[in-house]
Design a protein around this motif. Structure first.
Motif, short mmCIF file in Angstrom:
data_model
loop_
_atom_site.label_atom_id
_atom_site.label_comp_id
_atom_site.label_asym_id
_atom_site.label_seq_id
_atom_site.Cartn_x
_atom_site.Cartn_y
_atom_site.Cartn_z
N GLN A 114 -6.03 95.57 -30.47
CA GLN A 114 -4.95 95.17 -31.28
C GLN A 114 -3.95 96.12 -31.56
O GLN A 114 -2.74 95.78 -31.66
CB GLN A 114 -5.70 94.66 -32.74
CG GLN A 114 -4.42 94.21 -33.64
CD GLN A 114 -5.42 93.58 -34.93
OE1 GLN A 114 -5.75 92.57 -34.86
NE2 GLN A 114 -5.20 94.38 -35.88
N GLU A 117 -1.25 96.27 -29.27
CA GLU A 117 -0.33 94.93 -29.29
C GLU A 117 0.46 94.40 -30.28
O GLU A 117 1.03 93.71 -30.47
CB GLU A 117 -1.34 93.50 -28.76
CG GLU A 117 -1.83 93.69 -27.33
CD GLU A 117 -2.79 92.54 -27.26
OE1 GLU A 117 -3.03 91.80 -28.11
OE2 GLU A 117 -3.45 92.56 -25.97
N HIS A 120 4.04 93.46 -31.03
CA HIS A 120 4.27 92.20 -30.44
C HIS A 120 4.03 91.08 -31.41
O HIS A 120 4.43 89.95 -31.09
CB HIS A 120 3.81 91.93 -29.07
CG HIS A 120 4.13 93.09 -28.12
ND1 HIS A 120 5.43 93.14 -27.81
CD2 HIS A 120 3.28 93.78 -27.55
CE1 HIS A 120 5.54 94.12 -26.66
NE2 HIS A 120 4.22 94.62 -26.70
N TYR A 121 3.18 91.03 -32.42
CA TYR A 121 2.86 90.14 -33.31
C TYR A 121 3.91 90.00 -34.36
O TYR A 121 4.85 90.71 -34.53
CB TYR A 121 1.78 90.67 -34.15
CG TYR A 121 0.23 90.90 -33.32
CD1 TYR A 121 0.04 90.32 -32.07
CD2 TYR A 121 -0.70 91.69 -33.82
CE1 TYR A 121 -0.82 90.42 -31.48
CE2 TYR A 121 -1.87 91.76 -33.32
CZ TYR A 121 -2.14 91.21 -31.98
OH TYR A 121 -3.18 91.23 -31.33
N ALA A 122 4.06 88.75 -34.72
CA ALA A 122 4.99 88.08 -35.56
C ALA A 122 4.98 88.73 -36.92
O ALA A 122 3.53 89.01 -37.26
CB ALA A 122 4.97 86.56 -35.49
N THR A 125 1.50 87.85 -40.30
CA THR A 125 0.23 87.38 -39.54
C THR A 125 -0.75 88.30 -39.90
O THR A 125 -1.70 88.43 -39.09
CB THR A 125 0.44 87.22 -38.17
OG1 THR A 125 0.82 88.46 -37.34
CG2 THR A 125 1.76 86.06 -37.95
N GLN A 129 -5.20 89.26 -38.27
CA GLN A 129 -5.29 90.26 -37.50
C GLN A 129 -6.68 91.12 -37.89
O GLN A 129 -6.89 91.00 -39.09
CB GLN A 129 -4.16 91.38 -37.77
CG GLN A 129 -2.76 90.77 -37.16
CD GLN A 129 -1.75 92.03 -37.71
OE1 GLN A 129 -1.94 92.81 -38.04
NE2 GLN A 129 -0.47 91.20 -37.57
N GLU A 405 -4.21 82.65 -31.92
CA GLU A 405 -3.58 83.40 -30.86
C GLU A 405 -2.13 83.12 -30.62
O GLU A 405 -1.12 84.00 -30.51
CB GLU A 405 -4.21 83.37 -29.40
CG GLU A 405 -3.73 84.15 -28.21
CD GLU A 405 -4.66 84.01 -26.87
OE1 GLU A 405 -3.91 84.70 -25.96
OE2 GLU A 405 -5.30 83.14 -26.90
N LEU A 408 -0.33 84.48 -33.82
CA LEU A 408 -0.07 85.69 -33.80
C LEU A 408 1.16 86.37 -33.36
O LEU A 408 1.98 87.22 -33.78
CB LEU A 408 -1.10 86.54 -33.06
CG LEU A 408 -2.25 86.98 -33.89
CD1 LEU A 408 -3.62 87.49 -32.98
CD2 LEU A 408 -2.25 87.65 -35.12
N TYR A 409 1.64 85.66 -32.29
CA TYR A 409 3.02 85.96 -31.68
C TYR A 409 4.07 85.12 -32.01
O TYR A 409 5.45 85.58 -31.78
CB TYR A 409 2.66 85.79 -30.10
CG TYR A 409 1.67 86.69 -29.42
CD1 TYR A 409 2.19 87.97 -29.16
CD2 TYR A 409 0.33 86.48 -29.23
CE1 TYR A 409 1.48 89.05 -28.58
CE2 TYR A 409 -0.49 87.25 -28.71
CZ TYR A 409 -0.06 88.54 -28.38
OH TYR A 409 -1.21 89.51 -27.77
N HIS A 410 3.94 83.92 -32.69
CA HIS A 410 5.06 83.00 -33.00
C HIS A 410 5.14 82.86 -34.33
O HIS A 410 6.33 82.05 -34.77
CB HIS A 410 4.79 81.69 -32.24
CG HIS A 410 5.06 81.83 -30.66
ND1 HIS A 410 3.73 81.88 -29.91
CD2 HIS A 410 5.95 81.89 -29.71
CE1 HIS A 410 4.14 81.91 -28.89
NE2 HIS A 410 5.42 81.99 -28.53
#
Length: 426
Positions: A114, A117, A120-122, A125, A129, A405, A408-410
């Protein structure tokens, strides 16, 4: 290991020791929800007696444990004398410890992945995590979920061979998390020779040990196949013939015993016309093994431990001779996915299905077998409700993890045409 953890282990051991030596243990050893033709303590004792007196245990249709396990239990019986139940209690506690250690490793690796990355997480969130505190709370929850799960307690009280299965699966899980191919191969090969269905765990193992290259995959499969051949040879040396294959794996695949259990096989094959048996036998066995393996592997290829949890859950539901001890194992792994909990939509439904079906199963059995005021349809209805609850649980877990998942990104809020959109798994 922390002092509080040791206290929980001691308490779990005391509860198990009390149950094993009380009337509850005798009751559980005779319940069809706990003991099956495969894992029954009585059948294991029968096999030990026959092996001890140089009689082939597989000449009849009573013993379905592999010769190697019977040989080990025979020597354990001689060594421990009247203390054999203590071996079952200790193995169950060791299963809890191994799950605890595997969970610790899993969370540490998740935190490490984690951190790479995180950029890259929004925003917003953080709840999705993994946090540093999870390194303490998640393994503890896994430990408590196994130690004090009534299904695991009853399974231990009944002295079923599922205790050995759970221990081997926990060691295999540890080998998978810690990337120990030899440990994983040994445990899964031994369990697959006993129960056939753990062969599906090769899918997550290929993802972990294969490293997306052909050479490591071939090397791992060579280790696994070699281990299986060594176990087969040891079994052959113990009994002196290959009849044990039909008495163990053949007995499972061809489903020769129609004794009711918490699964789905027994009712269908009781009602089945004989000329349809082969077709449905192959269909049911495919459903319990390879049917879901490939699509699930493709969908959650980035989460091999999640894939392992789901596959263990599916084989616990659809296997030929399931028991409550099988269910207790994968339920103990659910705290690992605590960060996906907010996306699980059927928690209340699953809880009700589990609670109601487990409560009415003994009642309907008594009405059917002893009172004669019910029939097989009543009992099968309860087992069907229990299986449905498990299916809801596993599909809900898969849905929640995929949605986590994505979020986390959006981000948690998705806006389409100026309006909040609802995320639906397609």
């Amino acid at each position: 290991m922390r002092r509080n953890t040791l206290k929980w282990l001691i308490l779990g051991g005391l509860i198990r020791t009390y149950l094993v030596n009380s009337e509850v243990g005798t009751i559980m050893a005779n319940r069809v929800e706990i003991a099956t033709p495969l894992n029954s303590f009585k059948k294991a004792q029968e096999g030990i007696y026959l092996l001890k007196h140089n009689i082939d245990p597989y000449a009849g249709d009573m013993v379905h444990e592999i010769p190697l396990m019977l040989w080990l239990l025979w020597h354990a019986t001689n060594l421990l004398q009247g203390w054999l139940p203590l071996l079952y209690v200790m193995l169950d506690l060791m299963t809890a410890i191994v799950l605890y250690k595997a969970s610790q490793l899993f969370v540490r690796k998740k935190l490490s992945e984690q951190s790479k990355e995180l950029e890259h997480y929004a925003a917003g969130t953080e709840d999705l995590q993994y946090q540093t505190i999870d390194e303490l709370t998640m393994p503890r929850c896994v430990l408590l979920a196994y130690l004090f799960n009534p299904l695991a307690l009853f399974n231990c009280a009944g002295l079923t061979c599922t205790i050995f299965s759970n221990f081997l699966l926990s060691m295999a899980l540890y080998g998978l998390v810690d990337r120990r191919a030899m440990l994983f191969s040994l445990c899964v090969a031994l369990e697959a020779m006993r129960n056939m269905y753990p062969i599906v765990l090769l899918a997550p193992a290929v993802l972990v040990f294969g490293k997306k290259q052909v050479k490591p995959i071939v090397y791992f499969l060579f280790i696994f196949i070699s281990t299986c051949m060594i176990i087969c040879w040891l079994n052959y040396k113990i009994v002196g013939n290959w009849r044990y294959l039909d008495g163990t794996l053949g007995f499972i695949f061809f489903y020769r015993d129609l004794q009711p259990n918490i699964g789905l096989f027994w009712y269908f094959f009781t009602e089945m016309f004989e000329h349809f048996r082969t077709l449905f036998l192959i269909t049911f066995q495919m459903n319990a093994t390879i049917l879901y393996m490939l699509p699930l592997t493709m969908k959650v290829r980035k989460e091999p431990i999640l894939l392992t949890t789901i596959l263990i859950g599916l084989m616990s539901i659809f296997r030929a001779y399931p028991c409550l001890g099988d269910v207790s194992f994968y339920i103990a792994l659910l705290p690992l996915w605590k960060r996906s909990l907010k996306f699980m939509a059927h928690n209340f439904v699953v809880f009700c299905l589990f609670l109601v079906s487990l409560c009415i199963l003994p009642t309907l059995w008594h009405l059917w077998i002893y009172s004669g005021s019910a029939n097989a349809n009543f009992y099968f209805g309860a087992t069907l409700a229990f299986s449905t609850g498990q299916i809801f649980l596993i599909t809900d877990l898969l849905y929640a993890q995929v949605k986590r998942e994505f979020c986390l990104y959006h981000g948690l809020k998705i806006v389409v045409d100026g309006k909040d959109a609802k995320i639906v798994l397609g």
